[in-house]
Motif scaffolding. Structure first.
Motif, PDB file in Angstrom:
ATOM      1  N   TRP A  28     110.509  29.497 -37.597  1.00  0.00           N
ATOM      2  CA  TRP A  28     110.092  29.387 -36.204  1.00  0.00           C
ATOM      3  C   TRP A  28     109.353  28.068 -36.056  1.00  0.00           C
ATOM      4  CZ3 TRP A  28     106.152  33.044 -33.328  1.00  0.00           C
ATOM      5  CH2 TRP A  28     106.222  32.780 -31.951  1.00  0.00           C
ATOM      6  N   GLU A  29     110.001  27.114 -35.376  1.00  0.00           N
ATOM      7  CA  GLU A  29     109.432  25.780 -35.204  1.00  0.00           C
ATOM      8  C   GLU A  29     109.025  25.183 -36.567  1.00  0.00           C
ATOM      9  OE1 GLU A  29     109.312  24.053 -32.484  1.00  0.00           O
ATOM     10  OE2 GLU A  29     109.808  25.552 -30.989  1.00  0.00           O
ATOM     11  N   GLY A  30     109.874  25.411 -37.593  1.00  0.00           N
ATOM     12  CA  GLY A  30     109.619  24.823 -38.912  1.00  0.00           C
ATOM     13  C   GLY A  30     108.704  25.623 -39.807  1.00  0.00           C
ATOM     14  N   HIS A  31     108.204  26.755 -39.328  1.00  0.00           N
ATOM     15  CA  HIS A  31     107.292  27.582 -40.121  1.00  0.00           C
ATOM     16  C   HIS A  31     107.970  28.893 -40.516  1.00  0.00           C
ATOM     17  CE1 HIS A  31     103.658  25.187 -39.255  1.00  0.00           C
ATOM     18  NE2 HIS A  31     104.153  25.046 -38.038  1.00  0.00           N
ATOM     19  N   ASP A  32     107.672  29.373 -41.705  1.00  0.00           N
ATOM     20  CA  ASP A  32     108.027  30.745 -42.045  1.00  0.00           C
ATOM     21  C   ASP A  32     107.302  31.654 -41.059  1.00  0.00           C
ATOM     22  OD1 ASP A  32     107.386  33.415 -43.355  1.00  0.00           O
ATOM     23  OD2 ASP A  32     108.848  32.609 -44.777  1.00  0.00           O
ATOM     24  N   MET A  34     106.148  34.555 -41.198  1.00  0.00           N
ATOM     25  CA  MET A  34     104.993  35.294 -41.701  1.00  0.00           C
ATOM     26  C   MET A  34     103.749  34.415 -41.805  1.00  0.00           C
ATOM     27  SD  MET A  34     106.255  38.207 -41.702  1.00  0.00           S
ATOM     28  CE  MET A  34     104.959  39.204 -42.441  1.00  0.00           C
ATOM     29  N   GLU A  35     103.935  33.099 -41.847  1.00  0.00           N
ATOM     30  CA  GLU A  35     102.782  32.189 -41.852  1.00  0.00           C
ATOM     31  C   GLU A  35     102.074  32.189 -40.509  1.00  0.00           C
ATOM     32  OE1 GLU A  35     104.158  28.288 -42.735  1.00  0.00           O
ATOM     33  OE2 GLU A  35     104.231  28.606 -44.897  1.00  0.00           O
ATOM     34  N   VAL A  36     102.848  32.361 -39.426  1.00  0.00           N
ATOM     35  CA  VAL A  36     102.272  32.188 -38.092  1.00  0.00           C
ATOM     36  C   VAL A  36     102.352  33.448 -37.230  1.00  0.00           C
ATOM     37  CG1 VAL A  36     102.688  29.697 -38.032  1.00  0.00           C
ATOM     38  CG2 VAL A  36     104.482  31.263 -37.240  1.00  0.00           C
ATOM     39  N   ALA A  37     102.904  34.524 -37.768  1.00  0.00           N
ATOM     40  CA  ALA A  37     103.066  35.735 -36.957  1.00  0.00           C
ATOM     41  C   ALA A  37     102.737  36.991 -37.756  1.00  0.00           C
ATOM     42  CB  ALA A  37     104.482  35.824 -36.395  1.00  0.00           C
ATOM     43  N   SER A  38     101.660  36.904 -38.545  1.00  0.00           N
ATOM     44  CA  SER A  38     101.209  38.073 -39.299  1.00  0.00           C
ATOM     45  C   SER A  38      99.699  38.004 -39.474  1.00  0.00           C
ATOM     46  CB  SER A  38     101.880  38.141 -40.673  1.00  0.00           C
ATOM     47  OG  SER A  38     101.373  37.146 -41.540  1.00  0.00           O
ATOM     48  N   PRO A  39      99.022  39.148 -39.589  1.00  0.00           N
ATOM     49  CA  PRO A  39      97.580  39.140 -39.853  1.00  0.00           C
ATOM     50  C   PRO A  39      97.260  38.410 -41.156  1.00  0.00           C
ATOM     51  CG  PRO A  39      98.304  41.336 -39.217  1.00  0.00           C
ATOM     52  CD  PRO A  39      99.550  40.522 -39.435  1.00  0.00           C
ATOM     53  N   LEU A  50      96.299  29.122 -35.073  1.00  0.00           N
ATOM     54  CA  LEU A  50      95.773  28.789 -33.750  1.00  0.00           C
ATOM     55  C   LEU A  50      96.479  27.556 -33.187  1.00  0.00           C
ATOM     56  CD1 LEU A  50      91.940  29.343 -34.285  1.00  0.00           C
ATOM     57  CD2 LEU A  50      93.535  30.843 -33.079  1.00  0.00           C
ATOM     58  N   ASN A  51      96.663  26.531 -34.016  1.00  0.00           N
ATOM     59  CA  ASN A  51      97.338  25.322 -33.548  1.00  0.00           C
ATOM     60  C   ASN A  51      98.785  25.603 -33.166  1.00  0.00           C
ATOM     61  OD1 ASN A  51      95.083  23.711 -33.885  1.00  0.00           O
ATOM     62  ND2 ASN A  51      95.653  23.039 -35.951  1.00  0.00           N
ATOM     63  N   PHE A  52      99.439  26.476 -33.921  1.00  0.00           N
ATOM     64  CA  PHE A  52     100.824  26.832 -33.629  1.00  0.00           C
ATOM     65  C   PHE A  52     100.935  27.439 -32.236  1.00  0.00           C
ATOM     66  CE2 PHE A  52     104.272  29.938 -33.541  1.00  0.00           C
ATOM     67  CZ  PHE A  52     105.339  29.178 -33.971  1.00  0.00           C
ATOM     68  N   TYR A  53     100.056  28.386 -31.916  1.00  0.00           N
ATOM     69  CA  TYR A  53     100.121  29.024 -30.596  1.00  0.00           C
ATOM     70  C   TYR A  53      99.582  28.125 -29.501  1.00  0.00           C
ATOM     71  CZ  TYR A  53     101.723  33.213 -32.881  1.00  0.00           C
ATOM     72  OH  TYR A  53     102.477  34.104 -33.603  1.00  0.00           O
ATOM     73  N   ASN A  54      98.692  27.223 -29.830  1.00  0.00           N
ATOM     74  CA  ASN A  54      98.261  26.232 -28.832  1.00  0.00           C
ATOM     75  C   ASN A  54      99.457  25.391 -28.383  1.00  0.00           C
ATOM     76  OD1 ASN A  54      95.600  27.081 -29.018  1.00  0.00           O
ATOM     77  ND2 ASN A  54      94.974  25.441 -30.411  1.00  0.00           N
ATOM     78  N   GLU A  55     100.300  25.003 -29.341  1.00  0.00           N
ATOM     79  CA  GLU A  55     101.488  24.219 -29.005  1.00  0.00           C
ATOM     80  C   GLU A  55     102.457  25.036 -28.155  1.00  0.00           C
ATOM     81  OE1 GLU A  55     103.199  22.829 -32.619  1.00  0.00           O
ATOM     82  OE2 GLU A  55     101.481  21.568 -33.138  1.00  0.00           O
ATOM     83  N   ARG A  56     102.644  26.306 -28.512  1.00  0.00           N
ATOM     84  CA  ARG A  56     103.541  27.172 -27.732  1.00  0.00           C
ATOM     85  C   ARG A  56     103.006  27.344 -26.309  1.00  0.00           C
ATOM     86  NH1 ARG A  56     104.766  26.331 -31.949  1.00  0.00           N
ATOM     87  NH2 ARG A  56     105.874  24.759 -30.780  1.00  0.00           N
TER      88      ARG A  56
END
Length: 227
Positions: A28-32, A34-39, A50-56
């Motif tokens: 997802w946008e170059g990220h696994d 689970m790195e950006v969408a898991s606790p 936080l930076n990932f979702y700021n960009e989204r």
């Protein structure tokens, strides 16, 4: 007035310029994911998440609802319409739809990492050190993998009352959202709009193998015949 329940996924927002949840390579946008969408990912590297979702979030504020979003809002003239979406954007709201259930959270909201009911509107960046009133880090109001889906029970109840079900732009592979079709009464007709449909035509399911914008226009013609 018949109750039209619409299940939407990433495909309906793709035509507004929002990328689908994950690419064919599982990123997802170059990220696994689970790195950006898991606790666990948030616990390991909260700043990255936080930076990932700021960009989204910043991207979301630059796009507009497309004709499919607008057409669904227009259907409220002839139907009671409830949209159950897996999307975290606000494009259905901006298009004018009035009854929307967000299964996977909302990008334009933030919540306390301590109290999931402490939710606030958010159109700005969230930074490490932004704390709730109880001193806990704020996080995106997104349902991550491994977390409960708070709105699923409400969505099930809605599906149980459907007179017509429409599925747009989702493969219906992600659970528990994928199970919602099973709660629609057996006699209810189902319309499935997707350019690469994962279902087959049968007496109950009508497949419209189109993009969301083209498919919803065809759907309106079909609904005019039965309404």
């Amino acid at each position: 007035m018949k109750h039209l329940v619409v299940l939407t996924g990433a495909g309906i927002s793709a035509e507004s310029g929002i990328k689908t949840f994950r690419d064919a390579d599982g990123l997802w946008e170059g990220h696994d994911v689970m790195e950006v969408a898991s606790p666990e990912g948030f616990s390991k590297n909260p700043e990255l998440v936080l930076n990932f979702y700021n960009e989204r979030r910043n991207q979301l504020l630059t796009v507009l609802p497309n004709e499919a979003h607008k057409a669904l809002a227009d259907l409220e003239s002839n139907f009671k319409v409830t949209i159950v979406t897996q999307n975290v954007d606000d494009l259905h709201e901006r298009a004018g739809s009035t009854e929307i259930i967000h299964l996977h959270g909302e990008l334009l909201k933030e919540r306390s990492s301590y109290n999931e009911d402490d939710i606030k509107p958010c159109e700005k960046d969230i930074f490490l050190g932004d704390l709730c009133e109880n001193g806990y880090q704020m996080r995106p109001h997104i349902v991550w993998f491994g977390e409960a889906v708070p709105m699923i029970d409400k969505a099930i109840t809605i599906c149980e009352t459907a007179d017509i079900l429409v599925i747009i732009g989702t493969s219906m592979q992600v659970y528990p959202a994928a199970s919602l079709m099973n709660f629609v009464p057996q006699h209810v007709p189902i319309y499935y709009i997707d350019p690469k449909p994962a279902m087959v035509n049968n007496q109950r399911i009508t497949i419209i193998p189109e993009t969301a914008t083209k498919g919803v226009e065809q759907l309106k013609l079909l609904l005019n015949k039965i309404n």
